[in-house]
Design an enzyme around this catalytic site. Structure first.
Site, PDB file in Angstrom:
ATOM      1  N   ARG A  66       0.786  -1.115  -0.165  1.00  0.00           N
ATOM      2  CA  ARG A  66       0.138   0.061   0.178  1.00  0.00           C
ATOM      3  C   ARG A  66       0.626   1.203  -0.046  1.00  0.00           C
ATOM      4  O   ARG A  66       0.554   2.202  -0.062  1.00  0.00           O
ATOM      5  CB  ARG A  66      -1.003   0.090   1.150  1.00  0.00           C
ATOM      6  CG  ARG A  66      -2.043   1.049   1.106  1.00  0.00           C
ATOM      7  CD  ARG A  66      -3.107   0.984   2.164  1.00  0.00           C
ATOM      8  NE  ARG A  66      -2.333   0.616   3.471  1.00  0.00           N
ATOM      9  CZ  ARG A  66      -2.092   1.652   4.248  1.00  0.00           C
ATOM     10  NH1 ARG A  66      -1.646   2.807   3.944  1.00  0.00           N
ATOM     11  NH2 ARG A  66      -1.441   1.126   5.548  1.00  0.00           N
ATOM     12  N   TYR A  80     -15.442  10.411 -19.245  1.00  0.00           N
ATOM     13  CA  TYR A  80     -15.839   9.088 -19.116  1.00  0.00           C
ATOM     14  C   TYR A  80     -17.020   8.974 -17.831  1.00  0.00           C
ATOM     15  O   TYR A  80     -17.015   9.643 -17.155  1.00  0.00           O
ATOM     16  CB  TYR A  80     -14.480   8.457 -18.601  1.00  0.00           C
ATOM     17  CG  TYR A  80     -14.837   6.926 -18.013  1.00  0.00           C
ATOM     18  CD1 TYR A  80     -15.018   5.809 -18.847  1.00  0.00           C
ATOM     19  CD2 TYR A  80     -15.013   6.596 -16.486  1.00  0.00           C
ATOM     20  CE1 TYR A  80     -15.418   4.381 -18.554  1.00  0.00           C
ATOM     21  CE2 TYR A  80     -15.101   5.366 -16.174  1.00  0.00           C
ATOM     22  CZ  TYR A  80     -15.261   4.485 -17.033  1.00  0.00           C
ATOM     23  OH  TYR A  80     -15.759   3.087 -16.696  1.00  0.00           O
ATOM     24  N   ASP A  94      -7.206  12.861 -18.957  1.00  0.00           N
ATOM     25  CA  ASP A  94      -7.287  11.428 -18.800  1.00  0.00           C
ATOM     26  C   ASP A  94      -7.013  11.056 -20.347  1.00  0.00           C
ATOM     27  O   ASP A  94      -7.504  11.369 -21.461  1.00  0.00           O
ATOM     28  CB  ASP A  94      -8.912  11.305 -18.628  1.00  0.00           C
ATOM     29  CG  ASP A  94      -9.084   9.643 -18.578  1.00  0.00           C
ATOM     30  OD1 ASP A  94      -8.325   8.820 -19.253  1.00  0.00           O
ATOM     31  OD2 ASP A  94      -9.948   9.201 -17.979  1.00  0.00           O
ATOM     32  N   LYS A 136      -7.467  -0.492 -20.235  1.00  0.00           N
ATOM     33  CA  LYS A 136      -7.842  -0.569 -21.585  1.00  0.00           C
ATOM     34  C   LYS A 136      -6.413  -0.570 -22.393  1.00  0.00           C
ATOM     35  O   LYS A 136      -6.218  -1.930 -22.315  1.00  0.00           O
ATOM     36  CB  LYS A 136      -8.187   0.888 -21.865  1.00  0.00           C
ATOM     37  CG  LYS A 136      -9.479   1.580 -21.133  1.00  0.00           C
ATOM     38  CD  LYS A 136     -10.596   0.357 -20.884  1.00  0.00           C
ATOM     39  CE  LYS A 136     -11.437   0.707 -19.951  1.00  0.00           C
ATOM     40  NZ  LYS A 136     -11.915   2.179 -19.414  1.00  0.00           N
TER      41      LYS A 136
HETATM   42  C1  LIG Z   1     -12.408   2.873 -18.636  1.00  0.00           C
HETATM   43  C2  LIG Z   1     -11.952   4.389 -18.422  1.00  0.00           C
HETATM   44  C3  LIG Z   1     -11.727   4.852 -17.073  1.00  0.00           C
HETATM   45  C4  LIG Z   1     -12.115   4.083 -15.689  1.00  0.00           C
HETATM   46  O1  LIG Z   1     -11.037   2.907 -15.647  1.00  0.00           O
HETATM   47  P1  LIG Z   1     -11.331   1.619 -14.826  1.00  0.00           P
HETATM   48  O2  LIG Z   1      -9.998   0.867 -14.775  1.00  0.00           O
HETATM   49  O3  LIG Z   1     -12.639   0.975 -15.205  1.00  0.00           O
HETATM   50  O4  LIG Z   1     -11.592   2.207 -13.369  1.00  0.00           O
HETATM   51  C5  LIG Z   1     -11.375   6.088 -16.998  1.00  0.00           C
HETATM   52  N1  LIG Z   1     -11.491   6.755 -18.131  1.00  0.00           N
HETATM   53  C6  LIG Z   1     -11.624   6.363 -19.493  1.00  0.00           C
HETATM   54  C7  LIG Z   1     -11.463   7.195 -20.643  1.00  0.00           C
HETATM   55  C8  LIG Z   1     -11.819   5.043 -19.436  1.00  0.00           C
HETATM   56  O5  LIG Z   1     -12.291   4.474 -20.718  1.00  0.00           O
END
Ligand SMILES: *Cc1c(COP(=O)(O)O)cnc(C)c1O
Length: 385
Positions: free
Chosen positions: A46, A104, A176, A201
């Site tokens: 952690r 998102y 992001d 992703k």
């Molecule tokens: C999937 C996604 C998230 C969130 O990610 P998790 O791993 O599902 O928590 C945030 N931003 C974008 C653009 C995403 O596609």
């Protein structure tokens, strides 16, 4: 390391060569108990400082074009852990943040559902233009937050324009960068402070890992790290290793996905059964020129609108492309934003963003483009009306 080129960094950056055998891969360090006498380095899961966590984050720092001497990162157990830690770590009661529209879905739910109870104020600018962000600035504004390309219509925000306004007004800028991945876009090099990834992703890339990451200059990473320790969303060493392994092939995967998406976009753009195609690589896309300026590739994501075919029947007619959630994996998948990521939006909000039930989002995999196109073609032929 920094002088090596991108594919080489994907393979080698961050690797902790096995000190016992000299084996080429980072060993999986499973311990949760490490000595504390005569040492300043006290690993603990952690504390985000296990060798496997550090190997991944160091690779990502290099892939984002940054220097580990001035840049730090934190690896999380999900993208949302990275996002919530960023917002709670950098904003406090009385602060104001400006969020781009169309983020998102999970991020939007977090903003709308939780910031108010902690006294954090926010607003959405009138448009995605940097001038609209500037107009939204108040004396209490601390942060601007963007996501480009955005979901699901692949909208493009001018990263340098946003970074310039943030610097001018002393605000922290956050992006992001999930959709682009570091292969296609390096926002730190365009002046953005904090880069967030859902590693679920493209970084993971095989639809079998849930993880997230933040990359930030050391002085901003410090408060984020303190918040992360409390929220506790760290990633276990086994998954860290899987992620490190996946990232070795990140560049070759995403380059193939870019190429496939472009071929699919060109096919769909000329098909009479399709009314609109949203792909930043097409000159007809409203963000094409900015995308060309700030992206190295146009990404493996695209969306399109069926002219008249029933969207559910169309998806059920696909044989190779699976209707399923998430994105960025080696398999091509398709999803209906209205039924998934955007199901909580009102008709008015959907209308405003131009999202209809006939809009579908495709995450192209690394199959051969001919097979992806063939599948779309046969499904269109089976659903003429
Ligand atoms: C999937 C996604 C998230 C969130 O990610 P998790 O791993 O599902 O928590 C945030 N931003 C974008 C653009 C995403 O596609």
């Amino acid at each position: 390391m920094g002088n090596l080129s991108f594919h080489t960094l994907c393979v080698h950056a961050g690797t902790r060569i096995d000190p016992m055998t000299g084996g080429v891969n980072t060993p999986v360090y499973t311990s949760t108990s490490y000595p504390y006498l005569d040492t300043d380095v006290r690993p603990y899961p952690r504390y985000f400082n296990l060798p496997n966590q550090k190997a991944v984050i160091e690779k990502l720092i290099f892939l984002e074009g940054c220097d580990p001497d001035t840049t730090d990162g934190i690896l999380f157990s999900s993208g949302m852990a990275a996002i919530s830690t960023t917002l709670f770590g950098l904003l406090k009661s009385g602060d104001h943040a400006i969020f781009q529209r169309g983020l998102y879905g999970g991020t939007t739910h977090f903003i709308n559902g939780w910031l108010e109870r902690y006294g954090i104020e926010w607003s959405y600018p009138a448009s995605g233009e940097p001038e609209a962000f500037e107009q939204a600035i108040r004396p209490s504004t601390r942060m601007v937050y963007i996501e480009t390309p955005s979901n699901p219509l692949l909208g493009i925000t001018d990263i340098e324009g946003i970074a310039r306004i943030a610097k001018k007004h002393g605000l922290i800028s956050v992006i992001d960068n999930t959709f682009a991945s570091p292969v296609n876009q390096n926002p730190r090099l365009l002046g953005i402070d904090v880069v967030i990834h859902s590693a679920t992703k493209y970084l993971g890339g095989h639809s079998d890992i849930c993880a997230g990451a933040i990359i930030a200059p050391k002085e901003i990473a410090q408060p984020l790290y303190k918040m992360a320790l409390n929220l506790g969303g760290s990633l276990n060493p086994e998954t860290c290793y899987l992620l490190e392994r996946s990232m070795k092939t990140l560049a070759i995967r995403v380059e193939k996905q870019n190429k496939n998406a472009m071929e699919v976009a060109l096919f769909l753009a000329q098909h009479p059964g399709i009314s609109r195609v949203f792909y930043p690589g097409l000159p007809s896309h409203p963000g094409h020129l900015i995308a060309r300026k700030q992206m190295k590739g146009f990404s493996g994501m695209l969306s399109f609108e069926l002219r008249s075919a029933d969207p559910v029947k169309f998806q059920k007619s696909l044989k190779l492309i699976r209707p399923s959630m998430s994105l960025g994996g080696v398999d091509s998948i398709i999803c209906s934003p209205v039924l998934t990521s955007h199901r909580n939006l009102t008709m008015e909000e959907l209308d405003k963003e131009g999202i209809t039930d006939k809009v579908l989002r495709l995450s192209t995999g690394i199959e051969d483009a001919t097979d992806i196109i063939h599948d779309l073609k046969q499904a269109l032929e089976m659903n003429p009306e």
